[in-house]
Design a protein around this motif. Structure first.
Motif, PDB file in Angstrom:
ATOM      1  N   GLY A  30       0.761  -1.239   0.000  1.00 16.84           N
ATOM      2  CA  GLY A  30       0.000   0.000   0.000  1.00 16.84           C
ATOM      3  C   GLY A  30       0.790   1.285   0.000  1.00 16.84           C
ATOM      4  O   GLY A  30       1.687   1.488  -0.790  1.00 16.84           O
ATOM      5  N   TYR A  31       0.437   2.153   0.940  1.00 18.79           N
ATOM      6  CA  TYR A  31       0.893   3.538   0.934  1.00 18.79           C
ATOM      7  C   TYR A  31       2.347   3.744   1.352  1.00 18.79           C
ATOM      8  O   TYR A  31       2.848   4.853   1.272  1.00 18.79           O
ATOM      9  N   THR A  32       3.018   2.727   1.798  1.00 20.79           N
ATOM     10  CA  THR A  32       4.413   2.907   2.204  1.00 20.79           C
ATOM     11  C   THR A  32       5.308   3.284   1.028  1.00 20.79           C
ATOM     12  O   THR A  32       6.415   3.799   1.232  1.00 20.79           O
ATOM     13  N   CYS A  33       4.837   3.049  -0.185  1.00 21.22           N
ATOM     14  CA  CYS A  33       5.655   3.412  -1.355  1.00 21.22           C
ATOM     15  C   CYS A  33       5.899   4.921  -1.410  1.00 21.22           C
ATOM     16  O   CYS A  33       6.908   5.361  -1.966  1.00 21.22           O
ATOM     17  N   TYR A  34       5.025   5.714  -0.829  1.00 29.88           N
ATOM     18  CA  TYR A  34       5.212   7.168  -0.846  1.00 29.88           C
ATOM     19  C   TYR A  34       6.430   7.595  -0.020  1.00 29.88           C
ATOM     20  O   TYR A  34       7.100   8.565  -0.343  1.00 29.88           O
ATOM     21  N   ILE A  35       6.688   6.854   1.046  1.00 30.02           N
ATOM     22  CA  ILE A  35       7.878   7.145   1.854  1.00 30.02           C
ATOM     23  C   ILE A  35       9.136   6.956   1.011  1.00 30.02           C
ATOM     24  O   ILE A  35      10.052   7.781   1.023  1.00 30.02           O
ATOM     25  N   PHE A  36       9.147   5.887   0.230  1.00 30.25           N
ATOM     26  CA  PHE A  36      10.326   5.605  -0.583  1.00 30.25           C
ATOM     27  C   PHE A  36      10.405   6.505  -1.808  1.00 30.25           C
ATOM     28  O   PHE A  36      11.494   6.770  -2.325  1.00 30.25           O
ATOM     29  N   ALA A  37       9.289   7.018  -2.243  1.00 32.96           N
ATOM     30  CA  ALA A  37       9.310   8.014  -3.316  1.00 32.96           C
ATOM     31  C   ALA A  37       9.962   9.304  -2.819  1.00 32.96           C
ATOM     32  O   ALA A  37      10.733   9.943  -3.547  1.00 32.96           O
TER      33      ALA A  37
END
Length: 132
Positions: free
Chosen positions: A76-83
């Motif tokens: 889910g939304y954890t990809c935004y942290i890595f972005a």
């Protein structure tokens, strides 16, 4: 004024770029004197320990971002942290490419090739911008 300019031009501390008339004012004289003090004190010498840590940090940001994005695509939304981390990686790459191409990272004349390689790796490959 003109003899001060000629002294600094001969020393290599400043260089005349283009075909305009180089003039020096009082503030320039003060700044050039400070510049000479910094050069003579060794303040511009390359700190290879710092450079190694900075390069390691920049590479580790990319590695951590890559594995984080691969893992986070399933969560889910954890990809935004890595972005956001990827944007920090790009910022570090831009910083390193800029300083390398201005020969600031390795100030020793014999290591000019190192600046070129660092600039190409962080500019052309990792940042995606032409560093030449």
């Amino acid at each position: 004024g003109n003899n001060v300019i000629q002294t600094y031009l001969k020393s290599g501390l400043i260089k005349n770029v283009g075909k305009y008339k180089l003039e020096i004012n009082e503030l320039d004289k003060i700044l050039l004197k400070q510049h000479v003090k910094l050069v003579n004190s060794g303040s511009y010498k390359t700190n290879y320990k710092w450079l190694f840590r900075k390069l390691s940090f920049a590479f580790s940001l990319y590695i951590f971002t890559y594995f984080g994005l691969v893992y986070s695509l399933k969560h889910g939304y954890t990809c935004y942290i890595f972005a956001i981390m990827l944007s920090f990686s790009w910022q570090q790459s831009g910083f390193l490419m800029h300083d390398a191409k201005h020969s600031i990272l390795c100030t020793d004349k014999s290591y000019k090739f190192i600046n070129y390689v660092i600039g190409c790796i962080f500019g052309d490959i990792l940042f995606g911008i032409n560093s030449r």
